[in-house]
Design a protein around this motif. Structure first.
Motif, short mmCIF file in Angstrom:
data_model
loop_
_atom_site.label_atom_id
_atom_site.label_comp_id
_atom_site.label_asym_id
_atom_site.label_seq_id
_atom_site.Cartn_x
_atom_site.Cartn_y
_atom_site.Cartn_z
N GLY A 111 50.87 65.12 23.71
CA GLY A 111 49.82 64.27 24.24
C GLY A 111 50.29 62.84 24.07
N SER A 112 50.44 62.14 25.20
CA SER A 112 51.05 60.80 25.13
C SER A 112 50.35 59.83 26.08
N ILE A 113 50.39 58.55 25.72
CA ILE A 113 49.89 57.48 26.60
C ILE A 113 50.68 56.21 26.30
N ARG A 114 50.76 55.33 27.29
CA ARG A 114 51.54 54.10 27.08
C ARG A 114 50.84 53.16 26.11
N ARG A 115 51.56 52.17 25.56
CA ARG A 115 50.97 51.13 24.75
C ARG A 115 50.37 50.07 25.67
N GLY A 116 49.35 49.39 25.20
CA GLY A 116 48.75 48.32 25.99
C GLY A 116 49.51 47.01 25.84
N THR A 117 49.25 46.10 26.77
CA THR A 117 49.96 44.82 26.67
C THR A 117 49.18 43.82 25.81
N THR A 118 47.88 44.07 25.61
CA THR A 118 47.09 43.24 24.68
C THR A 118 46.50 44.19 23.64
N PRO A 119 46.08 43.64 22.45
CA PRO A 119 45.48 44.51 21.44
C PRO A 119 44.28 45.29 21.98
N GLU A 120 43.48 44.64 22.83
CA GLU A 120 42.27 45.29 23.38
C GLU A 120 42.66 46.45 24.27
N GLU A 121 43.63 46.19 25.17
CA GLU A 121 44.05 47.26 26.08
C GLU A 121 44.69 48.41 25.29
N ASP A 122 45.47 48.04 24.27
CA ASP A 122 46.15 49.05 23.46
C ASP A 122 45.14 49.96 22.77
N ALA A 123 44.08 49.33 22.21
CA ALA A 123 43.05 50.12 21.51
C ALA A 123 42.33 51.01 22.51
N ALA A 124 42.09 50.48 23.72
CA ALA A 124 41.38 51.28 24.73
C ALA A 124 42.23 52.47 25.15
N LEU A 125 43.53 52.26 25.29
CA LEU A 125 44.43 53.36 25.68
C LEU A 125 44.48 54.41 24.56
N ALA A 126 44.57 53.95 23.31
CA ALA A 126 44.60 54.89 22.18
C ALA A 126 43.31 55.72 22.16
N GLY A 127 42.18 55.04 22.39
CA GLY A 127 40.89 55.74 22.42
C GLY A 127 40.85 56.76 23.54
N ALA A 128 41.40 56.37 24.69
CA ALA A 128 41.40 57.29 25.85
C ALA A 128 42.24 58.52 25.55
N LEU A 129 43.36 58.33 24.84
CA LEU A 129 44.21 59.49 24.52
C LEU A 129 43.46 60.43 23.57
#
Ligand SMILES: C=C(O[C@@H]1C=C(C(=O)O)C=C[C@H]1O)C(=O)O
Length: 488
Positions: free
Chosen positions: A311-329
């Motif tokens: 199960g994988s997802i890319r890192r975000g370019t800002t802390p907010e986007e990164d946290a949102a992507l982690a949450g989505a995963l």
């Protein structure tokens, strides 16, 4: 100072001699080869420098775990696995040697080994095998992998071992029945003199720099069209019920006008992926290396540790986007399902060999510079007397790199993937004389020969996978090595 050093050397030489004679007597009376190892403290080492600056014709191995254990193997006292043909090349690789067969052979050799070691040296400082296995021994056919057979575990002549700031050197020879040990001793002496010179310092900055500086040419070995067709076929097979999950991989080749700097690649990976295990194996004219986040299995003090990583997802370019992507995963139904398949298989594979298994109910997040993954640690206590190699036999290939059911997934990979995986996604690691050790899954890896590097990455495919999204994910997984080669 000089006198003291000379006395010490003479003492060591006499001890090596005595050990060789004793090993020879034992070999002659038992009719079997006997391994003899002398362990001594060593000055602090730079493992990458030791690996890359040894003569290229030597078999070399590097393991640098996230827990900071570093092993550098130089030369070959003995190798377990299929025997090479002339020129160190393996032909008709069908020659399948399983981890369990290697385990049996190693048990016999290790049981009779003679070790002369200081009382404060760690238990694993002694004869130890370093090496690995192909992902699929039935598939190894491409010339690119000619010096990497189905299995190759090497007992190095010289092993440098570092734990934190303490370093040890293990020198090993093998006494063969009816043979004069003088040749082995001489070879060991030659290597010690050649390799134990202080490594020249200041040649290479600790990080940065591109390994293939200019005019890098990239060649797809499984481009977007081919990938799409392969993934669609897998989805159809899954929907038909022929399999539940299959991990498909692609490869790219990058080459430049000059030989790839293996040292730069390793330094880049070590600096950029500190939570990963750095590994490299140099056989013949090729080096297989990588920085993998995935442990296959570790056996230490009878405790087994493995992990599900899927199960994988890319890192975000800002802390907010990164946290949102982690949450989505963490919330993704598809990724959770892909992950659960791996956890279930690990449980089933390990239950017969373990007294108790501890598996958290929920996956957690494991984040690398390029991706977030879902990860579940799996721990247990060994029930019988399995070695780490026997556990590799049970676990490889996990559905994180193969699929479910295992046989159907392997058959699918064999007939649909256009590029031979070789050692990519295979088990690489080490085993000590007590049978304990660690193997990792050789991901985020590539095969380097001269001016060319071949890099691999794969993704788990389920019924509802999207070929484009999976292609993008595989591209993310190529990043660590691509960046090391092409520059960030
Ligand atoms: C197959 C690879 O990675 C594996 C597949 C993953 C996935 O499909 O999400 C995640 C981690 C690894 O177990 C690779 O890196 O090449």
């Amino acid at each position: 100072m000089t006198t003291r050093a000379r006395t010490l050397d003479l003492g060591l030489d006499a001890r090596l001699h005595a050990l060789a004679r004793q090993a020879q007597r034992q070999a002659d009376s038992s009719g079997r080869p006997v391994v003899a190892t002398l362990v001594e403290p060593s000055p602090v080492q730079d493992p990458i420098a030791r690996f890359v600056r040894a003569p290229v014709e030597l078999t070399r191995a590097l393991w640098w775990g996230a827990d900071s254990l570093a092993l550098v193997g130089l030369g070959e006292a003995l190798a377990l696995g299929p025997a090479p043909c002339a020129g160190g090349v393996y032909q008709g690789h069908g020659l399948d040697v399983s981890p369990a067969e290697i385990a049996r052979e190693w048990r016999r050799l290790a049981a009779g080994a003679l070790v002369d070691a200081p009382s404060d040296s760690p238990a694993l400082a002694g004869p130890l095998l370093l090496g690995g296995f192909a992902f699929d021994p039935l598939r190894l056919t491409e010339p690119a992998w000619r010096s990497f057979p189905a299995a190759r575990l090497v007992l190095p002549r010289l092993l440098l071992l570092g734990e934190g700031d303490r370093w040890w050197l293990a020198s090993t020879l093998v006494a063969w029945p009816g043979r004069d040990p003088a040749g082995e001793l001489e070879e060991l002496r030659r290597l010690r003199a050649l390799l134990l010179q202080p490594a020249p310092s200041g040649c290479m900055p600790a990080t940065n720099g591109r390994a293939l500086p200019v005019e890098v040419v990239r060649r797809e070995l499984c481009g977007p069209e081919r990938w799409r067709a392969m993934v669609e076929r897998a989805i159809t097979a899954i929907r038909r019920g022929e399999l539940a999950k299959v991990v498909l991989a692609r490869a790219v080749e990058v080459s430049g006008p000059e030989p790839v700097s293996v040292e730069r690649v390793l330094r880049w990976l070590a600096a950029g992926y500190p939570g990963c295990t750095l590994f490299a194996f140099s056989y013949g004219d090729a080096v297989f290396l990588g920085a993998t986040p995935e442990r296959l299995v570790r056996l230490h003090a009878r405790r087994i540790e493995t992990m599900a990583l899927a199960g994988s997802i890319r890192r975000g370019t800002t802390p907010e986007e990164d946290a949102a992507l982690a949450g989505a995963l963490l919330a993704s139904e598809k990724d959770r399902q892909e992950h659960a398949v791996v956890v279930d298989e690990l449980r089933a594979a390990l239950a017969p060999a373990c007294r108790a298994l501890e598996i958290p109910r929920e996956p957690s997040l494991l984040s690398m510079r390029n991706v977030h993954h879902l990860a579940t640690p799996v721990r247990g206590e060994l029930a019988g007397d399995s070695t780490v190699l026997d556990l590799v036999e049970r676990l490889h290939p996990t559905p994180a790199v193969g699929g479910v059911p295992r046989a159907a997934a392997l058959a699918f990979i064999r007939s649909h993937e256009p590029v031979d995986r070789g050692w990519y996604a295979g088990p690489v690691g080490w085993v000590d004389r007590s049978g304990e050790g660690e193997f990792a899954v050789a991901l985020r890896s590539g095969l380097i020969r001269g001016r060319t590097a071949r890099l691999y990455a794969g993704c788990g495919i389920l019924a509802d996978s999207d070929p484009e999204a999976e292609y993008a994910e595989s591209e993310l997984k190529l990043q660590p090595l691509l960046r090391a080669l092409e520059g960030a």
